[in-house]
Design an enzyme around this catalytic site. Sequence first.
Site, PDB file in Angstrom:
ATOM      1  N   THR B 451       0.812  -1.211   0.000  1.00 31.75           N
ATOM      2  CA  THR B 451       0.000   0.000   0.000  1.00 31.75           C
ATOM      3  C   THR B 451       0.844   1.257   0.000  1.00 31.75           C
ATOM      4  O   THR B 451       0.365   2.324  -0.365  1.00 31.75           O
ATOM      5  CB  THR B 451      -0.850   0.033   1.273  1.00 31.75           C
ATOM      6  N   GLU B 639      -9.511  -0.245  -0.651  1.00 21.47           N
ATOM      7  CA  GLU B 639     -10.545  -1.164  -1.104  1.00 21.47           C
ATOM      8  C   GLU B 639     -11.568  -0.564  -2.052  1.00 21.47           C
ATOM      9  O   GLU B 639     -12.154  -1.264  -2.872  1.00 21.47           O
ATOM     10  CB  GLU B 639     -11.233  -1.773   0.129  1.00 21.47           C
TER      11      GLU B 639
END
Lengths: 162, 676
Positions: B451, B639
């Site tokens: 990430t 997400e």
Amino acid sequence: MDITLQVNGLPRTVDVDPRMSLLDLLRERLGLIGSKKGCDHGQCGACTVLVDGRRANSCLALAVAMDGSEITTVEGLANGDELHPLQAAFIEHDAFQCGYCTPGQLCSAAGMLGEPGPSAVTPDVLVDPDLTPEEIRERMSGNLCRCGAYVNIVSAIAEVAR
Amino acid sequence: MNRVEGRVKVTGLATYAAEYPVEGVAHAYPVQSLIAKGRVARVDASQALDMPGVLGVLSVEDPPQLAPDADGELALFQSRDVAYRGQLIAAAVADTYENARAAADAVRVEYEPADHDVGLRADHPGLYRPEVVNPNYPADTEHGDVEAGLAEAATTVDVTYTTPVLHNNPMEPHAAVALWDAEGRLLVYNSTQGASPDRDTIAGTLGLPPSRVRVVARHVGGGFGCKGSTRPHAVLAALASRAVGRPVKVVLTRQQMFDVTGYRTPTIQRLRLGADAEGRLTALEHVAYEQSSTLVEFAEQTATPARTMYAAPALRTAHRLVRLDVATPSWMRAPGECPGMYALESALDELACAAGIDPVELRVRNEPETEPESGLPFSSRNLVACLREGARRFGWDRRDPEPGVRREGEWLVGTGVAASTYPARRRPSQAVATVRNGDFLIQVAAADIGTGARTVLTRIAAETLGVAPDRVHVELGDSDLPDAPVAGGSMGTASWGSAVVRACEELMKNGKEGRADTTDEVATDAELARHAFGAQFAEVRVSAVTGEVRVPRLLGVFAAGRILDAGLARSQFIGGMTMGLGMALMEETLTDEEFGGFLRRDLAQYHVPACADVADVEAVWLEEEDDALNPMGNKGIGEIGIVGTAAAIGNAVHHATGRRIRDLPITPAKILAPSP
Ligand code: FES
Ligand code: FES
């Protein structure tokens, strides 16, 4: 069994189990962890290295069959402290996230840039094509990236191919 | 700013769990159940134990000692009962990987098989209403009268969508190396999305206090949820190491990952929508049918986005679960929102078509003032702005709504839209900031699974301290660092970042060191509906000859609070959208009705998008100010990118072909099948 091979320019002689893959030889015996194992079945490209200059899935090669070969792994791409242009471009274009597919992408791209000839998407198979984004996507499709960095991988490679 | 760890990742020096050099490490290789239900009558290890290099075989014949309340998926070799095909029932330990694998193959297992049931059906007699759905939402909600709302509607839609078993398939297989020291302290190098919670679970499973366990995960090769909870490979490594008195490495094969590292439950989703003549919803009902194992209840929150998305005077959501002889499903990128929004946003497109209203406009007309189910005000909500901006960039105003009328040679062309949403939450975290050699050291047991956590925390600290980022060094991925929550639920940056800001603020006050624990701060967060929103637009080309679907264009427009790092954010968004493309067109694990377990357990059969599948994927975002979130003002972005993509592509396929395919993935076979 004893085999001798060149890895990133250095001769290495190793006693290998005949069941051992080139990938496991690199990772487990030679401490070269840059080549990654994503599937061990030739399905993901994470283990891609250059064997005598050509890209290959090292999980599909038995170590014993590599006697006398010249292997380049991701650890061997840079020139000392100076990154390979592909490595620099991958950083600049954020062409990775988790980084696990990255060594395979880099070795694959390095091999791909030296591969002449048409691909499945080349319009005229008699003419060596330019490395358009479409050609790059086609030629890099053996290297999966689950993080979905393809858009950036293609732009990074395209910059180096120019 | 480029990724902090970029250089080690491109030079092959980043060390993932399986790669720590550990002197004398042995290897364990699991044996998996060949039946889906029944008992292990006997494990015969005699042949395996005679093989070269073999150090031991673990099985239920000599159950290793574990805590009595260990999680059903982690309680290795405790019971003779088999819960699913592929469950770990034994393991061979040997000096090399090759020897361990050969020995595992030589372990003979006798079974007493029983009849299994692995099929999810909407009329399964075992369906029940779970107490709560993941992580802690009510299973059912209802307000208003859905039947009355449908009865008075000018247009109604009653449709059922299905999604298959999906597997996270991070590129790095789950791996662990376990070492016990002379004092009985355990160190595990593990591929995990959260060193602190993983330490707690491993310790709890082994019956140890957490202080006796350390988990290290400095680099993690993706996870998308399947490394968010402790997996059996880590427990196996610890048990095998304890048994043979040497460090032990366990690396799951890609095939084993399909069996024991979680998956997204298949879903059957029924949507009933009613709208008045202007397209305003009169009723919305979303019922989801899902599965879990007999070991552990995991109920995905599939119908929950309907509680947030649209204003409807009558709104009902419900979840029904059946316990089957299957592995336990778990988190996969945007559990709940991802499959739920696929069905909701597809059904909304059907409503738009049925009512003759533009699908962007239909969504705008159903924009709620407060969160529909809870009645809470939104901390910020810019769905309409995302839809409008996306429509403008995508050229939506030139779209002819008529389906199945644009053809270029063999290619049918269409476009589709869908909305995205994901909750914006945070959890308590700790962090420490200190001065070291004139620079600043930030310590927090966060995880960087790709990430960019290291990089964004560096930026957050540098900004708070008012120094250049290159004077900040972030240490993460180690449970000996200050406790931090899992990288999951798009909460990582919000949670860890809050603690980093507080620690840096304190350091600035005393000039030496800041220690933060945000437990109290997070507990006093005001009650608000906090969500990120987005709009996704897809263009598809469908071959009328082969049924192949190509996606030349995907555009996502998101409103997710303050974007802390444009480069990292774009990568997260397009990565999620790319995975959404896979969900739409190719990803599917089959369940073997006859023998139980999964089929297509490798990357040659479970197709994830390859480079050639992904053309132009672009993500942009709106500036969104939201003071009610956390000190950075950000909403999670890991997400939301996958939420809505599959619906946008499915809606575009309908626009291109006139075919509405309600069962994912949209394969050539389904495109070419004769219309029902
Ligand atoms: S590990 Fe060799 S191709 Fe996947
Ligand atoms: S960067 Fe994670 S798989 Fe490619």
